[in-house]
Design an enzyme around this catalytic site. Structure first.
Site, mmCIF file in Angstrom:
data_model
loop_
_atom_site.group_PDB
_atom_site.id
_atom_site.type_symbol
_atom_site.label_atom_id
_atom_site.label_comp_id
_atom_site.label_asym_id
_atom_site.label_seq_id
_atom_site.Cartn_x
_atom_site.Cartn_y
_atom_site.Cartn_z
ATOM 1 N N ALA A 45 0.862 -1.197 0.000
ATOM 2 C CA ALA A 45 0.000 0.000 0.000
ATOM 3 C C ALA A 45 0.894 1.242 0.000
ATOM 4 O O ALA A 45 0.818 2.098 0.891
ATOM 5 C CB ALA A 45 -0.962 0.005 1.185
ATOM 6 N N GLY B 162 6.216 7.791 1.732
ATOM 7 C CA GLY B 162 7.161 7.286 2.746
ATOM 8 C C GLY B 162 7.919 6.080 2.223
ATOM 9 O O GLY B 162 9.157 6.017 2.267
ATOM 10 N N HIS B 163 7.172 5.111 1.696
ATOM 11 C CA HIS B 163 7.813 3.922 1.117
ATOM 12 C C HIS B 163 8.718 4.313 -0.049
ATOM 13 O O HIS B 163 9.825 3.804 -0.192
ATOM 14 C CB HIS B 163 6.754 2.946 0.584
ATOM 15 C CG HIS B 163 5.830 2.392 1.612
ATOM 16 N ND1 HIS B 163 4.511 2.765 1.683
ATOM 17 C CD2 HIS B 163 6.011 1.492 2.598
ATOM 18 C CE1 HIS B 163 3.916 2.100 2.666
ATOM 19 N NE2 HIS B 163 4.808 1.329 3.252
ATOM 20 N N VAL C 40 8.165 10.997 6.231
ATOM 21 C CA VAL C 40 7.540 11.774 5.156
ATOM 22 C C VAL C 40 6.110 12.102 5.592
ATOM 23 O O VAL C 40 5.380 11.216 6.064
ATOM 24 C CB VAL C 40 7.538 10.992 3.829
ATOM 25 C CG1 VAL C 40 6.848 11.798 2.737
ATOM 26 C CG2 VAL C 40 8.968 10.654 3.427
ATOM 27 N N SER D 260 0.946 7.113 6.178
ATOM 28 C CA SER D 260 0.778 5.747 6.661
ATOM 29 C C SER D 260 -0.212 5.036 5.744
ATOM 30 O O SER D 260 -1.177 5.655 5.273
ATOM 31 C CB SER D 260 0.217 5.766 8.085
ATOM 32 O OG SER D 260 -0.298 4.484 8.427
HETATM 33 P P1 AMP Z 1 5.078 -0.547 6.311
HETATM 34 O O1 AMP Z 1 4.716 -0.944 4.931
HETATM 35 O O2 AMP Z 1 4.077 0.331 6.990
HETATM 36 O O3 AMP Z 1 5.534 -1.712 7.160
HETATM 37 O O4 AMP Z 1 6.354 0.391 6.166
HETATM 38 C C1 AMP Z 1 7.488 -0.045 5.461
HETATM 39 C C2 AMP Z 1 8.621 0.892 5.764
HETATM 40 O O5 AMP Z 1 8.246 2.214 5.352
HETATM 41 C C3 AMP Z 1 8.951 0.949 7.258
HETATM 42 O O6 AMP Z 1 10.356 1.001 7.425
HETATM 43 C C4 AMP Z 1 8.295 2.222 7.687
HETATM 44 O O7 AMP Z 1 8.910 2.830 8.789
HETATM 45 C C5 AMP Z 1 8.466 3.080 6.446
HETATM 46 N N1 AMP Z 1 7.501 4.171 6.460
HETATM 47 C C6 AMP Z 1 6.164 4.089 6.639
HETATM 48 N N2 AMP Z 1 5.600 5.317 6.654
HETATM 49 C C7 AMP Z 1 6.610 6.201 6.499
HETATM 50 C C8 AMP Z 1 6.691 7.621 6.422
HETATM 51 N N3 AMP Z 1 5.609 8.385 6.545
HETATM 52 N N4 AMP Z 1 7.901 8.181 6.253
HETATM 53 C C9 AMP Z 1 9.008 7.414 6.143
HETATM 54 N N5 AMP Z 1 9.007 6.063 6.192
HETATM 55 C C10 AMP Z 1 7.828 5.468 6.362
#
Ligand code: AMP
Length: 295
Positions: free
Chosen positions: A32, A36-37, A177, A186
């Site tokens: 998703a 950020g990703h 981000v 998120s």
């Molecule tokens: P997730 O898919 O939510 O497990 O996130 C995957 C990676 O993206 C993890 O290392 C998170 O910390 C990072 N991540 C998620 N949201 C953000 C954001 N807003 N800014 C920077 N990194 C993010």
């Protein structure tokens, strides 16, 4: 970009890249994708010959009452976005590939994984994270792995696993981000309705108020709590913790994290700010968890 489903395929692709002398960067994700990703993918792309992104909604880090079944999933869209960032391999395994019949190992990091999100979500959460990330390191054997400071506690847990188990991977923490109004991006933000989306900005505004209180010499946590209260948000936690040990602190004598978790409507959100302690010599700050530093 290749989409791979099996560990054997990934190992084979990595073997070929290594034989070619290529360096490998890994970005673990649950999909998703948002900016950020994508920021993690860009950072990995800038530093490595081969960029691997894993897309795996890891069931073991969700409690039975959590949102595993409603977690947003759109692999086709994610694949397009990853491809546009120049990702080489999207590793998107089925759960049975990661957890075959008889899987019995779990990694538990005592202390830092038992507080904050570990206390609220339960110990299984970071056990699940630590175990799956360690598996990904074993499968991809990257030179470096890229994580977001958004999940500050996760970064600390992963760093501790790497240190304690002597894993040969550099952990890079990348900045949070945010949306234009400050809300930390998120995957779960899509679940916010209009009212909750509006109120959700209180989290980052509360952290800003905490940072402003530090600068003016006022109590930090009460300043942040007041902003949440104005939006009717009663946080699961709002705490000032040492940025390396996550021990509770009352003053910012060293770098500290102001961390918040709250339900806004039905959606659970987390955010944090790094509050810099007084000046310390460069050698003493070399392994701080923000910015792009080594494990
Ligand atoms: P997730 O898919 O939510 O497990 O996130 C995957 C990676 O993206 C993890 O290392 C998170 O910390 C990072 N991540 C998620 N949201 C953000 C954001 N807003 N800014 C920077 N990194 C993010």
């Amino acid at each position: 970009m290749r989409i791979l489903r099996t560990i054997a395929e990934v190992r084979s692709a990595i073997r070929e890249a290594r034989a070619d002398g290529q360096t490998v960067g890994l970005v673990p994700t649950m999909g998703a994708f948002h900016e950020g990703h994508l920021s993690l993918m860009r950072e990995a792309r800038a530093h490595h010959d081969l960029v691997v992104v894993s897309l795996f909604v890891n069931p073991t880090q969700f409690a039975p009452n959590e949102d595993l079944s409603t977690y947003p999933r759109d692999e086709a869209r994610d694949a397009e976005l990853a491809k546009a960032e120049g990702v080489d391999i999207l590793f998107a395994p089925e759960p049975a590939e990661i957890y075959p019949e008889g899987f019995a190992t779990s990694i538990h990091v005592a202390g830092i994984s038992e507080v904050l999100d570990g206390a609220i979500r339960g110990a299984h959460h970071f056990d699940g994270v630590a175990t799956v990330v360690t598996k990904l390191f074993g499968i991809v054997r990257p030179d470096a792995a890229y994580f977001g400071q958004k999940d500050a506690q996760q970064v600390l847990v992963v760093r501790r696993v790497v240190r304690d188990l002597d894993l040969d991977v550099r952990i890079v923490a990348c900045p949070i981000v945010r949306e234009a109004d400050g809300l930390a991006m998120s995957s779960r933000n899509v679940h916010l309705d209009a009212d909750a989306r509006e109120r959700a900005t209180a989290l980052s505004r509360a952290l800003d108020a905490g940072a402003a209180a530090l600068r003016s010499g006022d109590p930090i946590v009460p300043a942040a709590r007041a902003v949440l209260a104005e939006s009717g948000i009663d946080p699961e936690y709002l705490e000032l913790r040492d940025a390396e040990t996550l021990e509770p602190v009352t003053r910012v004598d060293r770098d500290a994290l102001l961390l918040v978790a709250a339900r806004v409507g039905t959606t659970r959100l987390i955010d944090n700010h790094l509050l810099r302690g007084p000046y310390a010599p460069a050698s003493a700050t070399a392994s701080l968890p923000d910015g792009k530093d080594d494990a």
